[in-house]
Every structure is written in structure tokens, then in C-alpha cells.
Design a protein around this motif. Structure first.
Motif, mmCIF file in Angstrom:
data_model
loop_
_atom_site.group_PDB
_atom_site.id
_atom_site.type_symbol
_atom_site.label_atom_id
_atom_site.label_comp_id
_atom_site.label_asym_id
_atom_site.label_seq_id
_atom_site.Cartn_x
_atom_site.Cartn_y
_atom_site.Cartn_z
ATOM 1 N N LEU A 1 1.712 63.402 14.568
ATOM 2 C CA LEU A 1 1.357 62.761 13.308
ATOM 3 C C LEU A 1 2.615 62.151 12.711
ATOM 4 O O LEU A 1 3.573 62.861 12.407
ATOM 5 C CB LEU A 1 0.760 63.785 12.334
ATOM 6 C CG LEU A 1 -0.420 64.617 12.836
ATOM 7 C CD1 LEU A 1 -0.900 65.556 11.737
ATOM 8 C CD2 LEU A 1 -1.547 63.740 13.315
ATOM 9 N N ASP A 2 2.615 60.820 12.531
ATOM 10 C CA ASP A 2 3.792 60.185 11.931
ATOM 11 C C ASP A 2 3.533 59.712 10.500
ATOM 12 O O ASP A 2 4.439 59.201 9.846
ATOM 13 C CB ASP A 2 4.300 59.034 12.801
ATOM 14 C CG ASP A 2 3.292 57.893 12.959
ATOM 15 O OD1 ASP A 2 2.327 57.820 12.161
ATOM 16 O OD2 ASP A 2 3.470 57.083 13.871
ATOM 17 N N PHE A 3 2.276 59.859 10.023
ATOM 18 C CA PHE A 3 1.923 59.608 8.620
ATOM 19 C C PHE A 3 2.172 58.164 8.166
ATOM 20 O O PHE A 3 2.224 57.904 6.962
ATOM 21 C CB PHE A 3 2.676 60.574 7.693
ATOM 22 C CG PHE A 3 2.491 62.017 8.058
ATOM 23 C CD1 PHE A 3 1.292 62.674 7.802
ATOM 24 C CD2 PHE A 3 3.500 62.725 8.702
ATOM 25 C CE1 PHE A 3 1.103 63.997 8.169
ATOM 26 C CE2 PHE A 3 3.328 64.049 9.067
ATOM 27 C CZ PHE A 3 2.126 64.691 8.796
ATOM 28 N N GLU A 4 2.313 57.233 9.108
ATOM 29 C CA GLU A 4 2.676 55.863 8.737
ATOM 30 C C GLU A 4 1.495 54.961 8.381
ATOM 31 O O GLU A 4 1.691 53.791 8.128
ATOM 32 C CB GLU A 4 3.510 55.224 9.856
ATOM 33 C CG GLU A 4 4.942 55.739 9.909
ATOM 34 C CD GLU A 4 5.679 55.520 8.598
ATOM 35 O OE1 GLU A 4 5.742 54.378 8.120
ATOM 36 O OE2 GLU A 4 6.196 56.511 8.039
ATOM 37 N N LEU B 1 4.426 62.119 0.929
ATOM 38 C CA LEU B 1 5.507 61.534 0.136
ATOM 39 C C LEU B 1 5.842 60.120 0.603
ATOM 40 O O LEU B 1 5.824 59.842 1.803
ATOM 41 C CB LEU B 1 6.775 62.393 0.238
ATOM 42 C CG LEU B 1 6.615 63.888 -0.025
ATOM 43 C CD1 LEU B 1 7.943 64.601 0.223
ATOM 44 C CD2 LEU B 1 6.115 64.130 -1.435
ATOM 45 N N ASP B 2 6.164 59.265 -0.352
ATOM 46 C CA ASP B 2 6.645 57.919 -0.054
ATOM 47 C C ASP B 2 8.166 57.928 -0.201
ATOM 48 O O ASP B 2 8.703 57.942 -1.311
ATOM 49 C CB ASP B 2 6.012 56.914 -1.020
ATOM 50 C CG ASP B 2 6.374 55.473 -0.678
ATOM 51 O OD1 ASP B 2 7.312 55.267 0.112
ATOM 52 O OD2 ASP B 2 5.712 54.562 -1.209
ATOM 53 N N GLY B 3 8.854 57.939 0.939
ATOM 54 C CA GLY B 3 10.309 58.003 0.907
ATOM 55 C C GLY B 3 10.992 56.662 0.837
ATOM 56 O O GLY B 3 12.216 56.588 0.755
ATOM 57 N N GLY B 4 10.213 55.581 0.861
ATOM 58 C CA GLY B 4 10.829 54.264 0.931
ATOM 59 C C GLY B 4 11.149 53.930 2.380
ATOM 60 O O GLY B 4 11.302 54.817 3.223
ATOM 61 N N GLY C 1 9.709 56.116 9.601
ATOM 62 C CA GLY C 1 9.664 54.879 8.824
ATOM 63 C C GLY C 1 9.689 55.116 7.333
ATOM 64 O O GLY C 1 10.746 55.199 6.711
ATOM 65 N N ARG C 2 8.503 55.302 6.722
ATOM 66 C CA ARG C 2 8.414 55.379 5.262
ATOM 67 C C ARG C 2 7.823 56.676 4.735
ATOM 68 O O ARG C 2 8.302 57.219 3.737
ATOM 69 C CB ARG C 2 7.577 54.200 4.757
ATOM 70 C CG ARG C 2 7.373 54.187 3.258
ATOM 71 C CD ARG C 2 6.773 52.893 2.798
ATOM 72 N NE ARG C 2 6.651 52.848 1.336
ATOM 73 C CZ ARG C 2 6.374 51.749 0.645
ATOM 74 N NH1 ARG C 2 6.199 50.603 1.273
ATOM 75 N NH2 ARG C 2 6.279 51.794 -0.675
#
Length: 230
Positions: A30-33, A74-77, A84-85
Motif C-alpha cells: 500500500l503506497d497510499f498515493e 496524512l498529506d506530507g506534501g 511521493g505525497r
């Protein structure tokens, strides 16, 4: 943009006796992208951020064989997460984002999303920032809650890889990070990967044949004794 789920085929080669033996093991990552594809929306990655229900990860990936608890997206930017993000973090006792809170991941049947399953491999990566000095412990647990094994690692330069392997089969994993110094930042996690799932088969508690035979002999003896008394 990468898919939120990646499938990989890992070929493991070992020496068995004289020749070589190969075993193919399918890994799910799972990369959540692409969170929108499973109905998730991310929150800012600041410690203490409020958590709407749409950011809480739970049964969104049950069809793949994994259920999350105490986990938030979470949105890390761009460029902050390992993939990635987007990444994940823990939910504190007061219901806010807390980098000191553990996350639990439980393996379930892809058919019904509930029946317990087992795996012998789990891994996860930290975010790319690194340098926090915080530690992360991975715990592997059996279906009955007993500890199978654990591994602890201090965060290094970022995108650190942690894994549970070689311990036997486990049913759930707890990812437990520390936050010793909030000023250095907490750790976000990404690229959650697990191995093939196997069905959990409860131990058979049917009495051994020898025990049944002794019980039968005892009943026969009791009947003989009663006949003699009459």
C-alpha cells in the motif's frame, strides 16, 4: 500518480541439500498515493491536527486482507512520503494526530473481511525527512494476542525500511513510534507491505484416540462391576 496498491512477485532462492530451491511469494504493498479511490481524504501532517472521519484508515483495504486501527492518512506534501505525497500516522487518546501513538494492522480473509489470516512478512518505510532520533518498534502478534516477536530501530536519514520476517506466522502487527522531542518532528509511514496470507486453523481439541480407548475401558469395567454386585 501511482496506484494505492502495488503487487510484486518476489522470487526467493535458497540452497536446499545439493541443488537450488525457488519459492515465489506474492507481496502486497500500500503506497497510499491515490486515496480518493478508496474514499479517503488526507489531513495536514502537523502534530495535534484534528481528524475527520474521512481521514481515518480502517476497513478500506479489507478486500486486500488487511484492516487498520488507530491510523490516519496524512498529506506530507510532494516528496515527503517515501512513495511521493501521502503517508500514515497514529491517532492519540484524545482523538488527534499523535506521532507517539501506535497503529495496528490485522490480517483478514479477502473473501469476508473478518476471518483471521496469518502472514510471515511485514514491512513499512519511514518518511524522507529523517534525523528525528525517534525509535520505531514493530510487534508481531498471534491470533490469541501472544507476542511472536519484535524489532526496534532508531530513525536514520529518512526512508528507513523496517520489517518483521523470519519469526514464523503472525496475525497482526503494531507499529509503535516514539516522539521523544516534538521539536524534531514525528515519523510518517508509507509503503506498507505484507506477504502471502494463510488461513488460521484453530488447534483441534478432540481427545486423543488413546484417551478415548481408556475411557471406553473404564466404562466397560464399571458395567462389569455393577453386574457382579447384582
Amino acid at each position: 500518480m501511482k496506484s494505492i496498491v502495488n503487487k510484486a512477485l518476489c522470487i526467493i532462492t535458497t540452497i536446499a541439500g545439493i541443488g537450488l530451491a525457488t519459492q515465489a511469494s506474492a507481496l502486497t504493498m500500500l503506497d497510499f498515493e491515490n486515496p480518493q479511490s478508496v474514499g479517503l481524504s488526507a489531513i495536514p501532517y502537523w502534530q495535534g491536527s484534528a481528524l475527520p472521519d474521512s481521514a481515518k484508515v480502517n476497513r478500506h483495504f479489507a478486500d486486500l486482507g488487511i484492516v487498520a486501527e488507530n491510523t490516519v492518512l496524512l498529506d506530507g506534501g510532494v516528496g515527503h512520503a517515501a512513495s511521493g505525497r501521502y503517508m500514515i500516522g497514529g491517532i492519540g487518546s484524545k482523538g488527534f494526530l499523535d506521532y507517539d501513538a501506535p497503529m495496528r494492522f490485522t490480517f483478514v480473509s479477502t473473501k469476508d473481511g473478518n476471518s483471521p489470516m496469518l502472514t510471515d512478512f511485514f514491512s513499512i518505510n519511514t518518511d524522507r525527512a529523517g534525523g528525528s532520533g525517534n525509535s520505531i518498534t514493530l510487534y508481531g502478534y498471534a491470533v490469541d494476542g501472544s507476542l511472536i516477536g519484535k524489532v526496534t530501530q532508531v530513525e536514520g536519514g529518512g526512508n528507513d525500511h523496517l520489517e518483521l520476517a523470519g519469526l514464523g506466522l503472525f496475525h497482526s502487527v503494531v507499529v509503535d513510534p516514539s516522539l521523544s522531542n516534538p521539536s524534531t518532528g514525528g515519523i510518517g509511514f508509507d509503503m506498507l507491505t505484507f506477504g502471502d496470507l494463510q488461513a488460521f486453523i484453530p488447534s483441534n481439541k478432540v481427545p486423543e484416540p488413546s484417551i478415548l480407548s481408556l475411557a471406553a475401558l473404564g466404562l466397560l469395567g464399571l458395567g462389569h462391576l455393577r453386574r457382579n454386585r447384582t
